[in-house]
Scaffold this motif. Structure first.
Motif, PDB file in Angstrom:
ATOM      1  N   MET A   1       0.839  -1.182   0.000  1.00  0.00           N
ATOM      2  CA  MET A   1       0.000   0.000   0.000  1.00  0.00           C
ATOM      3  C   MET A   1       0.881   1.241   0.000  1.00  0.00           C
ATOM      4  O   MET A   1       1.900   1.300   0.696  1.00  0.00           O
ATOM      5  N   ASN A   2       0.499   2.230  -0.785  1.00  0.00           N
ATOM      6  CA  ASN A   2       1.225   3.498  -0.815  1.00  0.00           C
ATOM      7  C   ASN A   2       1.288   4.073   0.591  1.00  0.00           C
ATOM      8  O   ASN A   2       0.275   4.234   1.259  1.00  0.00           O
ATOM      9  N   ARG A   3       2.497   4.391   1.037  1.00  0.00           N
ATOM     10  CA  ARG A   3       2.682   4.775   2.432  1.00  0.00           C
ATOM     11  C   ARG A   3       2.006   6.102   2.749  1.00  0.00           C
ATOM     12  O   ARG A   3       1.459   6.295   3.833  1.00  0.00           O
ATOM     13  N   ARG A   4       2.053   7.071   1.807  1.00  0.00           N
ATOM     14  CA  ARG A   4       1.404   8.356   2.072  1.00  0.00           C
ATOM     15  C   ARG A   4      -0.114   8.172   2.180  1.00  0.00           C
ATOM     16  O   ARG A   4      -0.757   8.755   3.056  1.00  0.00           O
ATOM     17  N   LEU A   5      -0.680   7.334   1.304  1.00  0.00           N
ATOM     18  CA  LEU A   5      -2.110   7.051   1.386  1.00  0.00           C
ATOM     19  C   LEU A   5      -2.446   6.376   2.711  1.00  0.00           C
ATOM     20  O   LEU A   5      -3.449   6.703   3.360  1.00  0.00           O
ATOM     21  N   TYR A   6      -1.590   5.442   3.112  1.00  0.00           N
ATOM     22  CA  TYR A   6      -1.829   4.745   4.383  1.00  0.00           C
ATOM     23  C   TYR A   6      -1.863   5.732   5.546  1.00  0.00           C
ATOM     24  O   TYR A   6      -2.786   5.713   6.376  1.00  0.00           O
ATOM     25  N   PHE A   7      -0.858   6.602   5.624  1.00  0.00           N
ATOM     26  CA  PHE A   7      -0.811   7.558   6.719  1.00  0.00           C
ATOM     27  C   PHE A   7      -2.012   8.490   6.696  1.00  0.00           C
ATOM     28  O   PHE A   7      -2.632   8.764   7.721  1.00  0.00           O
TER      29      PHE A   7
END
Length: 309
Positions: free
Chosen positions: A54-60
């Motif tokens: 999962m895209n880390r920025r999206l996750y955060f």
């Protein structure tokens, strides 16, 4: 694991991914919503991410958004004096603890608390099976998250032989009525099972063995549970079949991807308790009182913690 396995790209990829997740866990504890974009852009990537990660920025962003909604839910529970119980069950290393940590991370521990009971004492073994859990149920305005629950009897106690067949059958006869009674009393009861594959549990156990910061998570019981994977599968299937009731259904969280599992769990939890945002009075910081007769005394140097950083 044999030394040759260390050269296996799959092993190295998993090790790198696990390290990235550890970095992310620390970032989650420190990042502030308003500075999320700025801080993430300043953080260099810790290795390449998997094609399916999962895209880390999206996750955060989603994690902080959902945690903001959890704060609203908390306020609603406290305002309406609701009683909420959430059970987290699943195999060892399935991700229950990680999900619980993200749910409670920004909540008031006086409203939302976690119950993780140890093995029963000799006295507790002589009590009615559910008795030690009842004392931890919420009062009005509280949420209680059980990190493992009374379903220990359907899982570890059954597989490891800690209960008799008669005790197990009595549990299955009693638990539906027990949970119906909780619901009739006004408790909102939500049950999650975190599901991971055989291969994923093996990989996570391997990571814990290799990581000195996580070895404490592996108990002898955990290692034995790994050997008895099939017995746990049978016990789980029996449990879900016999305790999935309309008043308190089971919800399955696909847990192979830890980040997606956390977000999916929180997003679903928010749908289980209808809530609205509570209006709070404006907080005004009072003026500091200055007393001309007050003189602050110096702190002795020997009392101050050394400034190492």
């Amino acid at each position: 694991m044999a030394s040759s396995d260390k050269q296996n790209p799959t092993y190295n990829d998993r090790l790198a991914a696990d390290r990235i997740d550890s970095f992310d866990e620390e970032l989650e504890m420190e990042l502030d919503d308003d500075r999320l974009d700025e801080l993430l852009l300043a953080v260099p990537p810790q290795g390449e991410e998997s094609e399916h990660a999962m895209n880390r920025r999206l996750y955060f962003k989603e994690l902080f958004r959902l945690q903001g909604e959890l704060v609203k839910l908390q306020d609603w529970v406290a305002h309406k004096k609701l009683k909420v119980v959430v059970l987290f069950e699943g195999r060892d290393a399935a991700g229950k603890g990680g999900a619980i940590k993200r749910i409670t991370q920004r909540l008031n521990p006086r409203v939302c608390r976690v119950v993780a009971l140890p093995a029963p004492s000799e006295r507790e073994k002589s009590q009615w099976y559910f008795q030690r859990y009842v004392s931890h149920l919420p009062a009005g305005g509280e949420m209680v998250l059980f990190d493992r629950s009374w379903y220990n009897r359907a899982g570890v106690e059954t597989v490891m032989g800690f209960c008799t067949e008669d005790e197990r059958e009595e549990f299955f006869r009693t638990v539906p009525e027990f949970e119906k009674m909780l619901v009739r009393s006004g408790i909102i009861l939500i049950k999650y099972w975190f599901s991971i594959t055989d291969e994923e549990q093996h990989a996570r156990f391997t990571m814990r063995i290799k990581d000195p910061l996580k070895q404490w998570k592996l108990s002898p019981m955990d290692l034995e549970s790994r050997r008895r994977w099939e017995a746990y599968t049978k016990a789980k299937e029996d449990m879900l079949e016999r305790t999935h009731i309309p008043e308190a259904p089971w919800w399955i969280i696909e847990g192979n991807d830890k980040k997606r599992a956390r977000l999916n769990c929180i997003a679903h939890l928010l749908t289980q308790v209808p809530y609205s945002e509570i209006d709070h009075p404006e907080v005004i910081l009072p003026e500091r009182v200055h007393n001309p007769d007050y003189h602050r005394h110096p702190v002795p140097r020997e009392m101050i913690v050394p400034d190492l950083y």
